[in-house]
Design an enzyme around this catalytic site. Structure first.
Site, PDB file in Angstrom:
ATOM      1  N   GLN A  79       0.780  -1.259   0.043  1.00 17.03           N
ATOM      2  CA  GLN A  79      -0.066  -0.103   0.110  1.00 17.03           C
ATOM      3  C   GLN A  79       0.686   1.408  -0.078  1.00 17.03           C
ATOM      4  OE1 GLN A  79      -3.451  -0.051   2.733  1.00 17.03           O
ATOM      5  NE2 GLN A  79      -3.786   2.053   2.344  1.00 17.03           N
ATOM      6  N   PHE A  80       1.181   1.600  -1.288  1.00 19.08           N
ATOM      7  CA  PHE A  80       2.274   2.893  -1.328  1.00 19.08           C
ATOM      8  C   PHE A  80       1.508   3.948  -0.760  1.00 19.08           C
ATOM      9  CE2 PHE A  80      -0.554   3.463  -4.867  1.00 19.08           C
ATOM     10  CZ  PHE A  80      -0.720   4.522  -5.178  1.00 19.08           C
ATOM     11  N   THR A  81       0.208   4.184  -0.557  1.00 22.89           N
ATOM     12  CA  THR A  81      -0.181   5.407   0.049  1.00 22.89           C
ATOM     13  C   THR A  81       0.103   5.620   1.141  1.00 22.89           C
ATOM     14  OG1 THR A  81      -2.431   4.217   0.542  1.00 22.89           O
ATOM     15  CG2 THR A  81      -2.462   5.276  -1.619  1.00 22.89           C
TER      16      THR A  81
END
Length: 151
Positions: A79-81
């Site tokens: 989850q790069f966010t």
């Protein structure tokens, strides 16, 4: 490396476009993000920390047991966010998050390190896919573990 770990009664990840699904029962859902500066040391430290963190209740209802102690399962989802910057404006910037050519090998190393620490297989999502995550948070217990904040 930054992770958000959630103690769950169960969790699953689906990638409908690829017909993929992975799920766990009682254990931890781990959301994981990476930056270019992450090293093998960050990966190993985070895997050890998560595998050993005492966030499950003992017989007296005290969080005194690790996921290993309770024979819990682990599901890892990229989850790069988690590296969103919200300092300016209303659109988060993800510029600090590692691009796939850096992040995918780190993601795979992290899963392997976690499997070694747990001496068990780990469920996982598909990096970069449009995933649907379902979970029943247990507690709720949600903790951020960031390898750059370990000292």
């Amino acid at each position: 490396m930054r992770t958000v770990i959630q103690r769950v009664a169960h969790a699953s990840v689906r990638v409908p476009a690829e017909g993929y699904e992975s799920g766990i029962g009682h254990g931890l859902l781990v959301l994981a993000a990476f930056i270019d500066e992450d090293t093998d040391e960050d990966i190993l430290w985070t895997a050890r920390k998560i595998a050993s963190m005492r966030i499950f209740d003992d017989k007296d209802g005290v969080m005194n047991l690790s996921v290993k102690d309770v024979d819990g399962q682990v599901l890892v989802v990229s989850q790069f966010t988690l590296y969103a910057s919200t300092v300016k404006g209303n659109r988060p910037s993800y510029i600090k998050a590692a691009k796939p050519d850096v992040a995918i090998p780190l993601y795979n190393k992290f899963i392997a390190a976690l499997e070694k620490e747990l001496d068990n297989s780990v469920g996982k999502g598909i990096f970069g896919a449009d995933m649907k995550v379902d979970l029943l948070n247990d507690g709720p217990v949600t903790i951020i573990v960031d390898s750059k904040l370990k000292f």
